[in-house]
Motif scaffolding. Structure first.
Motif, PDB file in Angstrom:
ATOM      1  N   GLY A 161      -2.936  14.836  34.858  1.00 54.30           N
ATOM      2  CA  GLY A 161      -2.715  15.704  33.702  1.00 54.30           C
ATOM      3  C   GLY A 161      -3.273  15.096  32.430  1.00 54.30           C
ATOM      4  N   THR A 162      -2.542  15.284  31.330  1.00 53.99           N
ATOM      5  CA  THR A 162      -2.998  14.859  30.004  1.00 53.99           C
ATOM      6  C   THR A 162      -2.131  13.724  29.472  1.00 53.99           C
ATOM      7  N   ASN A 166       1.773  13.983  28.225  1.00 57.35           N
ATOM      8  CA  ASN A 166       2.758  13.632  29.248  1.00 57.35           C
ATOM      9  C   ASN A 166       3.775  12.641  28.688  1.00 57.35           C
TER      10      ASN A 166
END
Length: 460
Positions: A161-162, A166
């Motif tokens: 993800g990022t 996160n």
């Protein structure tokens, strides 16, 4: 961070007066220091730094906890957990509850150590110029290492993800004294935690010497239980590899290898001896009275014949990964038809946290992915490890070869779950980014700090 953590962090409650003994990191508690009088001079700062090392050696941290959590969480039946401790069984089965005691204590003990380093860093002006640089470097190394371990366990992987959005773990960079609402912290992002880790470890590399220096380390020279420049470089190599910043990982590992400070042990068993020439950073364990490091790896991985509980049993599936002639494939102990690794047979053996063999593997992988040969070719680095093990030499090497070599060489040393996550590899049928491969924020933390958000997949 919450009341539970803060109560444990209060320096008047948990800081003990300790002294180094001979050439080992053996410390003896003699009295508590009152919070109103603590850290008034250099001796108090030295005591606090020694206390940070003492905390680091706890069985839930580098005394074994970080390592066995990483192995059990990333295991796909290469081992079987046959013990009676529910907390470890939950980790192995990936059915972790928010009240898991090992998870709770790993969080708490890590923040206790962080608070001790924060107290050191906040009081450097009380340290003589001769020792100030060393004290700061050691404190930054310890704090950076603790946040790195916390973010790997309690946050999503950097490639999941990022990272900038996160949730990671709370960054606490100043001493915690009196308890107040201001100490109820939100979770910083994964990216923010990694940035702090790199900042601490980079400064530690700049500040620390090749060997321990200053009055704090006088009795510890030649002992890799104290943070050094090489230890900071090696930890940076791990951090950058986890981020998939292969150029930085390669260069950090290369700095360790080319320093000439460490050499590969002549045989596999020698790599795990207390005098191993490849030990870069370790937890010193002794049989003397007082506060010493804990060898929880012996407790859970070693057979009952070797003072362990015989809880973690190595399966045929894993042993068959080794080729004919590979000494590592015979480095096991069999008791009552159960097989155990022989890496941790010594009850009072020092716990190696980072060793030189790992740096060769980091450099090989990074060079291979970048199509470079900084320091050496990937083939030469891998064959250096395989030669020591008596394994067949490769004539060519792929990334898959390097990753398998990491699994064989670093087995049971705590790198399993981190390697699987950074390479996007499932744990059996469980995807690398599954919720149950991230530890829950301990329930007591959630209960006492409503600003802490729980990780997905866990019910409060």
């Amino acid at each position: 961070m919450n009341v539970y953590i803060k109560n444990g962090l209060l320096i008047g409650l948990n800081l003990m007066l300790v002294t180094a003994c001979n050439d080992r990191l053996t410390v003896q508690p003699t009295q508590s220091i009152d919070v109103t009088q603590a850290l008034s001079n250099e001796q108090d700062v030295r005591i606090t730094l020694t206390g940070a090392y003492d905390g680091l050696s706890d069985g839930n941290l580098y005394g074994g906890g970080f390592q066995y959590i990483g192995e059990l969480l990333g295991d796909n039946r290469d081992v079987v957990f046959g013990g009676t401790f529910t907390a470890l069984d939950e980790l192995w089965r990936k059915t972790i509850t928010t009240t898991n005691t090992d998870v709770r204590d790993t969080w708490l003990d890590s923040y206790n150590v962080i608070n001790r380093t924060n107290n050191v860093l906040a009081n450097l002006e009380k340290v003589s110029e001769d020792n100030r640089t060393s004290y700061e470097g050691q404190a930054r190394f310890i704090r950076g290492a603790m946040y790195f371990e916390l973010i790997k366990l309690f946050g999503k992987s950097y490639n999941d993800g990022t990272p900038a959005s996160n949730p990671g773990v709370p960054l606490v960079l100043t001493p915690t004294g009196a308890v107040g609402d201001v100490d109820n912290r939100v979770r910083n992002s994964v990216a923010e935690v990694y940035a702090q880790v790199i900042d601490d470890l980079t400064k530690a590399e700049q500040l620390l010497a090749t060997s321990p220096t200053g009055t704090f380390a006088t009795a510890l020279v030649g002992n890799s239980g104290v943070a050094t420049k090489g230890a900071a470089q090696a930890m940076l190599a791990r951090v950058y590899l986890q981020q998939q910043n292969f150029a930085a990982a390669r260069d950090a590992a290369n700095r360790v290898i080319t320093s000439g400070t460490y050499t590969l042990a002549s045989d596999v068993a020698g790599a795990f001896s207390d005098v191993s020439p490849e030990s870069i950073f370790k937890i010193v364990v002794t049989d003397q009275d007082g506060i010493t490091g804990t060898n929880a790896l012996n407790t859970y991985f070693a057979s009952t014949r070797n003072s362990g509980r015989g809880d973690i049993r190595v399966q045929t599936k894993f042993r068959q990964l080794f080729g004919a002639g590979d000494v590592r494939g015979q480095f096991f102990t069999t008791v009552n038809n159960n097989v155990f690794t022989s890496k941790f047979n010594d009850l009072f053996g020092d716990v190696v946290v980072i060793r030189l063999a790992e740096m060769y593997l980091v450099r090989a992988e990074a060079n291979l992915r970048l199509n470079t040969s900084v320091g050496a070719t990937p083939l030469a680095d891998i064959n250096a490890i395989r030669t020591r093990a008596g394994a067949t030499q490769f004539t060519a090497v792929t990334v898959a070869d390097v990753l398998l070599e990491r699994r064989l060489e670093l087995a049971f040393e705590g790198q399993q779950i981190a390697d699987l996550k950074r390479t996007g590899t499932a744990v059996g049928t469980t995807p690398y980014n599954a919720n149950n491969l991230v530890l829950p924020i301990p329930q007591r933390e959630i209960d006492t700090n409503k600003q802490l958000a729980q990780n997905p997949g866990y019910i409060n």
